[in-house]
Design a protein around this motif. Structure first.
Motif, mmCIF file in Angstrom:
data_model
loop_
_atom_site.group_PDB
_atom_site.id
_atom_site.type_symbol
_atom_site.label_atom_id
_atom_site.label_comp_id
_atom_site.label_asym_id
_atom_site.label_seq_id
_atom_site.Cartn_x
_atom_site.Cartn_y
_atom_site.Cartn_z
ATOM 1 N N SER A 209 4.401 1.628 0.086
ATOM 2 C CA SER A 209 3.200 1.040 0.235
ATOM 3 C C SER A 209 2.097 1.104 -0.713
ATOM 4 O O SER A 209 1.985 2.075 -1.724
ATOM 5 C CB SER A 209 2.403 1.618 1.575
ATOM 6 O OG SER A 209 1.113 0.966 1.659
ATOM 7 N N HIS A 211 -0.822 1.731 -0.472
ATOM 8 C CA HIS A 211 -1.623 2.975 -0.236
ATOM 9 C C HIS A 211 -1.281 4.304 -0.877
ATOM 10 O O HIS A 211 -2.134 5.087 -1.317
ATOM 11 C CB HIS A 211 -1.428 3.245 1.370
ATOM 12 C CG HIS A 211 -2.066 2.404 2.338
ATOM 13 N ND1 HIS A 211 -3.567 1.938 2.505
ATOM 14 C CD2 HIS A 211 -1.376 1.668 3.400
ATOM 15 C CE1 HIS A 211 -3.402 0.872 3.207
ATOM 16 N NE2 HIS A 211 -2.403 0.783 3.729
ATOM 17 N N HIS A 253 5.400 4.734 7.866
ATOM 18 C CA HIS A 253 4.191 4.911 7.756
ATOM 19 C C HIS A 253 4.066 6.507 8.256
ATOM 20 O O HIS A 253 3.096 7.172 7.990
ATOM 21 C CB HIS A 253 3.327 3.912 8.535
ATOM 22 C CG HIS A 253 3.101 2.677 7.664
ATOM 23 N ND1 HIS A 253 2.135 2.401 7.084
ATOM 24 C CD2 HIS A 253 4.048 1.864 7.264
ATOM 25 C CE1 HIS A 253 2.203 1.192 6.561
ATOM 26 N NE2 HIS A 253 3.415 0.878 6.393
ATOM 27 N N TRP A 258 0.638 7.132 5.931
ATOM 28 C CA TRP A 258 0.082 5.930 5.598
ATOM 29 C C TRP A 258 -0.712 5.149 7.010
ATOM 30 O O TRP A 258 -0.021 5.274 8.039
ATOM 31 C CB TRP A 258 1.029 4.899 5.148
ATOM 32 C CG TRP A 258 1.407 5.225 3.839
ATOM 33 C CD1 TRP A 258 0.993 5.966 2.806
ATOM 34 C CD2 TRP A 258 2.890 4.828 3.315
ATOM 35 N NE1 TRP A 258 1.850 6.288 1.909
ATOM 36 C CE2 TRP A 258 2.918 5.649 1.984
ATOM 37 C CE3 TRP A 258 3.808 3.946 3.745
ATOM 38 C CZ2 TRP A 258 4.105 5.069 1.333
ATOM 39 C CZ3 TRP A 258 4.926 3.794 3.004
ATOM 40 C CH2 TRP A 258 5.106 4.143 1.694
ATOM 41 N N TYR A 261 -0.416 -1.359 10.363
ATOM 42 C CA TYR A 261 -0.797 -2.559 10.186
ATOM 43 C C TYR A 261 -1.139 -3.500 11.505
ATOM 44 O O TYR A 261 -1.188 -4.476 11.633
ATOM 45 C CB TYR A 261 0.240 -3.500 9.504
ATOM 46 C CG TYR A 261 0.212 -3.183 7.942
ATOM 47 C CD1 TYR A 261 -0.635 -3.330 6.965
ATOM 48 C CD2 TYR A 261 1.420 -2.391 7.344
ATOM 49 C CE1 TYR A 261 -0.515 -3.115 5.689
ATOM 50 C CE2 TYR A 261 1.564 -2.182 6.062
ATOM 51 C CZ TYR A 261 0.303 -2.475 5.234
ATOM 52 O OH TYR A 261 0.654 -2.068 3.682
#
Length: 263
Positions: A209, A211, A253, A258, A261
């Protein structure tokens, strides 16, 4: 809907009254990680011209026919401001395009939200983002008062084609190179970088990601992550032939910590 960017290259762009050409590249913003422009090769129709089309203009997609339909006419595009190929894409050029078409220059920001194609190929009209300097190489110049010269190249506008192949460095060493980019076509967010791990982890692909990105060195063609190599190697397995579904994204994630969404 998540799409591999390379699969969208070559799509025919259909206007209300004819073809505009084919999609050659995508430009994204390296600070917001959103796609701002589609780079369209107009072929013989506008010989010698390259045009930039905002993602918010896309109203439908036919993946079988490899076509994107936009809410524009050929005459509109023909009379649009020229993009000079021997100069970087500047903020002024982008402002001129937005003013001409009536596109929202704040599209894709945290305040304005986004839109785009859904899984059925319909569209919620949205607005743009940014990506390396595409035409030419010029840094943004600041005046003594700290003001930015709008005629200089946008330093955050980057080409997906340029980024492909960049080396990816984690804490402890390099983990591979960028093989492709996954974009969410409902919002035109860059969701994941697809990293080919090469000799470090032969035959494997990992999803990273934005991120995790701490720096992008456009001179050395390198992206730096805030992850250790061990963390990457222990990530949930992913096969490029598999669909990127919500379950896989949640696992990723959760593993890396992370933000999600909004699943």
């Amino acid at each position: 809907m998540l799409n591999v960017v390379s699969s969208l290259k070559g799509f025919e762009l259909q206007a209300k009254d004819g073809s505009l050409g084919s999609v050659r590249d995508f430009l994204f913003d390296d600070s917001t990680w959103k796609v701002r422009w589609m780079v369209v090769d107009t072929g013989r129709w506008l010989s010698g011209r390259t045009v930039l089309i905002h993602p918010s203009a896309v109203v439908s997609a036919d993946y079988g026919a490899r076509e994107l339909t936009v809410s524009l006419s050929t005459q509109q595009v023909k009379e649009s401001p020229d993009i000079l190929q021997d100069r970087p894409v500047s903020r002024q050029m982008q402002n001129d395009l937005c003013n001409y078409y009536g596109w929202d220059p704040a599209w894709g920001s945290a305040l304005s939200g986004g839109g785009g194609m859904d899984g059925a190929g319909t569209s919620v009209i949205a607005a743009p983002l940014s990506a390396p300097i595409f035409f030419g190489a010029s840094a943004v110049r600041e005046t003594e008062r700290g003001q930015i010269d709008l005629d200089e190249g946008d330093p955050h506008l980057r080409s997906v084609a340029e980024v492909t192949g960049y080396h990816v460095r984690a804490i402890g060493g390099t983990i591979g190179h960028i093989g492709d980019v996954l974009v969410e076509t409902e919002t035109w967010d860059v969701r994941y970088l697809i990293v080919e791990t090469s000799n470090w982890w032969i035959g494997q692909h990992v999803l990273i990601s934005p991120h995790a990105v701490t720096a992008v060195n456009w001179t050395d063609h390198q992206i730096t992550l805030d992850l250790t190599r061990d963390k990457v190697k222990s990530s949930p397995p992913w096969d490029p032939a598999d669909m990127i579904n919500t379950k896989i994204q949640r696992q990723l994630h959760s593993h890396y910590g992370w933000p999600g969404y909004g699943w």
